[in-house]
Design a protein around this motif. Structure first.
Motif, PDB file in Angstrom:
ATOM      1  N   ILE A  52      17.365 -20.451  16.409  1.00  0.00           N
ATOM      2  CA  ILE A  52      15.931 -20.645  16.241  1.00  0.00           C
ATOM      3  C   ILE A  52      15.502 -20.037  14.900  1.00  0.00           C
ATOM      4  O   ILE A  52      16.151 -19.131  14.386  1.00  0.00           O
ATOM      5  N   PRO A  53      14.394 -20.527  14.335  1.00  0.00           N
ATOM      6  CA  PRO A  53      13.872 -19.913  13.116  1.00  0.00           C
ATOM      7  C   PRO A  53      13.069 -18.667  13.465  1.00  0.00           C
ATOM      8  O   PRO A  53      12.258 -18.669  14.399  1.00  0.00           O
ATOM      9  N   VAL A  54      13.289 -17.595  12.716  1.00  0.00           N
ATOM     10  CA  VAL A  54      12.551 -16.357  12.928  1.00  0.00           C
ATOM     11  C   VAL A  54      12.200 -15.775  11.564  1.00  0.00           C
ATOM     12  O   VAL A  54      13.087 -15.546  10.734  1.00  0.00           O
ATOM     13  N   SER A  55      10.922 -15.542  11.334  1.00  0.00           N
ATOM     14  CA  SER A  55      10.503 -14.926  10.079  1.00  0.00           C
ATOM     15  C   SER A  55      11.014 -13.498  10.003  1.00  0.00           C
ATOM     16  O   SER A  55      11.149 -12.807  11.017  1.00  0.00           O
ATOM     17  N   VAL A  56      11.273 -13.048   8.790  1.00  0.00           N
ATOM     18  CA  VAL A  56      11.721 -11.682   8.608  1.00  0.00           C
ATOM     19  C   VAL A  56      10.511 -10.763   8.756  1.00  0.00           C
ATOM     20  O   VAL A  56       9.427 -11.032   8.228  1.00  0.00           O
ATOM     21  N   SER A  57      10.675  -9.676   9.521  1.00  0.00           N
ATOM     22  CA  SER A  57       9.575  -8.728   9.731  1.00  0.00           C
ATOM     23  C   SER A  57       9.874  -7.373   9.120  1.00  0.00           C
ATOM     24  O   SER A  57       9.043  -6.466   9.191  1.00  0.00           O
ATOM     25  N   GLY A  58      11.046  -7.223   8.515  1.00  0.00           N
ATOM     26  CA  GLY A  58      11.405  -6.006   7.815  1.00  0.00           C
ATOM     27  C   GLY A  58      12.561  -6.293   6.879  1.00  0.00           C
ATOM     28  O   GLY A  58      13.486  -7.028   7.237  1.00  0.00           O
ATOM     29  N   ILE A  59      12.497  -5.740   5.666  1.00  0.00           N
ATOM     30  CA  ILE A  59      13.527  -5.981   4.667  1.00  0.00           C
ATOM     31  C   ILE A  59      13.989  -4.638   4.125  1.00  0.00           C
ATOM     32  O   ILE A  59      13.188  -3.875   3.564  1.00  0.00           O
ATOM     33  N   GLY A  60      15.258  -4.326   4.310  1.00  0.00           N
ATOM     34  CA  GLY A  60      15.818  -3.087   3.799  1.00  0.00           C
ATOM     35  C   GLY A  60      17.087  -3.350   3.026  1.00  0.00           C
ATOM     36  O   GLY A  60      17.463  -4.501   2.786  1.00  0.00           O
ATOM     37  N   HIS A  61      17.771  -2.287   2.620  1.00  0.00           N
ATOM     38  CA  HIS A  61      19.024  -2.439   1.901  1.00  0.00           C
ATOM     39  C   HIS A  61      20.105  -2.890   2.874  1.00  0.00           C
ATOM     40  O   HIS A  61      20.498  -2.149   3.765  1.00  0.00           O
ATOM     41  N   ARG A  62      20.548  -4.128   2.708  1.00  0.00           N
ATOM     42  CA  ARG A  62      21.580  -4.721   3.567  1.00  0.00           C
ATOM     43  C   ARG A  62      21.177  -4.725   5.042  1.00  0.00           C
ATOM     44  O   ARG A  62      22.027  -4.689   5.930  1.00  0.00           O
ATOM     45  N   GLU A  63      19.897  -4.757   5.321  1.00  0.00           N
ATOM     46  CA  GLU A  63      19.468  -4.910   6.710  1.00  0.00           C
ATOM     47  C   GLU A  63      18.189  -5.722   6.771  1.00  0.00           C
ATOM     48  O   GLU A  63      17.376  -5.711   5.841  1.00  0.00           O
ATOM     49  N   LEU A  64      18.055  -6.462   7.851  1.00  0.00           N
ATOM     50  CA  LEU A  64      16.879  -7.266   8.109  1.00  0.00           C
ATOM     51  C   LEU A  64      16.354  -6.942   9.494  1.00  0.00           C
ATOM     52  O   LEU A  64      17.128  -6.623  10.401  1.00  0.00           O
ATOM     53  N   VAL A  65      15.046  -7.047   9.651  1.00  0.00           N
ATOM     54  CA  VAL A  65      14.429  -6.884  10.968  1.00  0.00           C
ATOM     55  C   VAL A  65      13.794  -8.210  11.352  1.00  0.00           C
ATOM     56  O   VAL A  65      13.071  -8.826  10.558  1.00  0.00           O
ATOM     57  N   HIS A  66      14.082  -8.660  12.571  1.00  0.00           N
ATOM     58  CA  HIS A  66      13.474  -9.872  13.113  1.00  0.00           C
ATOM     59  C   HIS A  66      12.802  -9.518  14.432  1.00  0.00           C
ATOM     60  O   HIS A  66      13.439  -8.960  15.333  1.00  0.00           O
ATOM     61  N   THR A  67      11.517  -9.828  14.533  1.00  0.00           N
ATOM     62  CA  THR A  67      10.760  -9.591  15.756  1.00  0.00           C
ATOM     63  C   THR A  67      10.718 -10.888  16.546  1.00  0.00           C
ATOM     64  O   THR A  67      10.252 -11.912  16.044  1.00  0.00           O
ATOM     65  N   ILE A  68      11.200 -10.834  17.789  1.00  0.00           N
ATOM     66  CA  ILE A  68      11.438 -12.046  18.576  1.00  0.00           C
ATOM     67  C   ILE A  68      10.731 -11.942  19.919  1.00  0.00           C
ATOM     68  O   ILE A  68      10.908 -10.952  20.648  1.00  0.00           O
ATOM     69  N   ARG A  69       9.949 -12.954  20.233  1.00  0.00           N
ATOM     70  CA  ARG A  69       9.304 -13.043  21.548  1.00  0.00           C
ATOM     71  C   ARG A  69      10.109 -13.993  22.426  1.00  0.00           C
ATOM     72  O   ARG A  69      10.451 -15.101  22.016  1.00  0.00           O
ATOM     73  N   ALA A  70      10.427 -13.581  23.632  1.00  0.00           N
ATOM     74  CA  ALA A  70      11.233 -14.376  24.555  1.00  0.00           C
ATOM     75  C   ALA A  70      10.373 -15.457  25.195  1.00  0.00           C
ATOM     76  O   ALA A  70       9.636 -15.199  26.150  1.00  0.00           O
TER      77      ALA A  70
END
Length: 272
Positions: A52-70
């Motif tokens: 599924i497509p999920v917008s990025v909600s956090g951007i760090g060094h070599r890490e990404l945060v994705h907030t996902i609603r079930a």
């Protein structure tokens, strides 16, 4: 841009609401994706279930945060993951918010519901940039206090003398609710900005986007400086399948962030 899913490991899981989690993802090997910009999205693959497509909600060094609603099979599978699990990522895809083009301007950020997720990296980037921007207004709307994303962070911003100038509102308040009550558009009256030197960023349900853009236009903002993020059924994320077509726009390729000067006519046609 990766054509095949790149394995990523879940390093942290944060419960946001009863049905929503934030997954912090790091590359599972040496291979990593190209850097993301606030507003872009990834195709997140739950092995054996789908993506599924999920917008990025956090951007760090070599890490990404994705907030996902079930809300479906894939999102439910992703929301149930625990640290150490592996997912696949493709991306980055789509247009970003274009924050760099607003240097020196006041910023108005308006979110409704889960729309705060793709706006969060923009707010963090603006705060990190300090005096590169003018006044930063963050207006957050949610159905209830229990549905509010990043509740601790939003409360801290609201309690701080700023920046940002942060106000939050809910439709149905509880006894413990600390903010405003009503539609998020009513908070625009609390925002201080010079319309001739302001860019606005809006994400949420389409009815909320239309109402917010209308009120911002009444305050004097030009349509091209109101940036909105739209959602449709994205399947391939490469502009080939056509599932995300909105009029003449393929949102996975030409969006999801577009100017209100382009979006207004598209959202004025019912069921388009």
């Amino acid at each position: 841009m990766s054509d095949l899913p790149v394995p990523h490991r879940v390093s942290r899981v944060r419960r946001e609401t009863a049905d929503t989690v934030s997954l912090t993802l790091v590359p599972a090997g040496e291979r990593a994706l190209e850097p993301f910009a606030p507003g872009q999205f990834a195709m997140v693959y739950a092995f054996g279930v789908g993506e599924i497509p999920v917008s990025v909600s956090g951007i760090g060094h070599r890490e990404l945060v994705h907030t996902i609603r079930a809300v479906g099979a894939v999102s439910a599978a992703l929301a149930a993951l625990r640290p150490g699990a592996t997912v696949g990522l493709r991306g980055p895809f789509g247009t970003g918010w274009g924050l760099e083009r607003a240097a020196g301007q006041d910023l108005v950020v308006v979110s409704g519901g889960i729309g705060l997720a793709p706006l969060r990296p923009l707010v963090l980037a603006a705060l990190e940039a300090g005096r590169a921007y003018g006044r930063l207004n963050l207006l957050v709307g949610s159905r209830t206090e229990d549905d509010l994303l990043y509740a601790g962070q939003v409360r801290a911003w609201a309690d701080s003398p700023g920046p940002p100038h942060c106000r939050a509102t809910v439709d149905r308040p509880s006894r413990t609710w600390w903010g405003d009550v009503g539609l998020v558009t009513t908070l625009l009256n609390t925002a201080a900005f010079a319309p001739e030197h302001t860019t606005a960023y809006v994400c949420g349900p389409e009815v909320m986007i239309r109402a917010t853009a209308r009120d911002l236009r009444h305050r004097g903002l030009p349509a091209h400086r109101i940036r909105v993020s739209l959602e449709r059924n994205m399947r391939c994320a490469t502009g080939h399948c056509g599932h995300c077509q909105l009029g003449g726009v393929l949102l996975c390729r030409d969006g999801p962030v577009i100017g209100w000067d382009r979006a207004e006519s598209l959202l004025s046609v019912r069921e388009l």
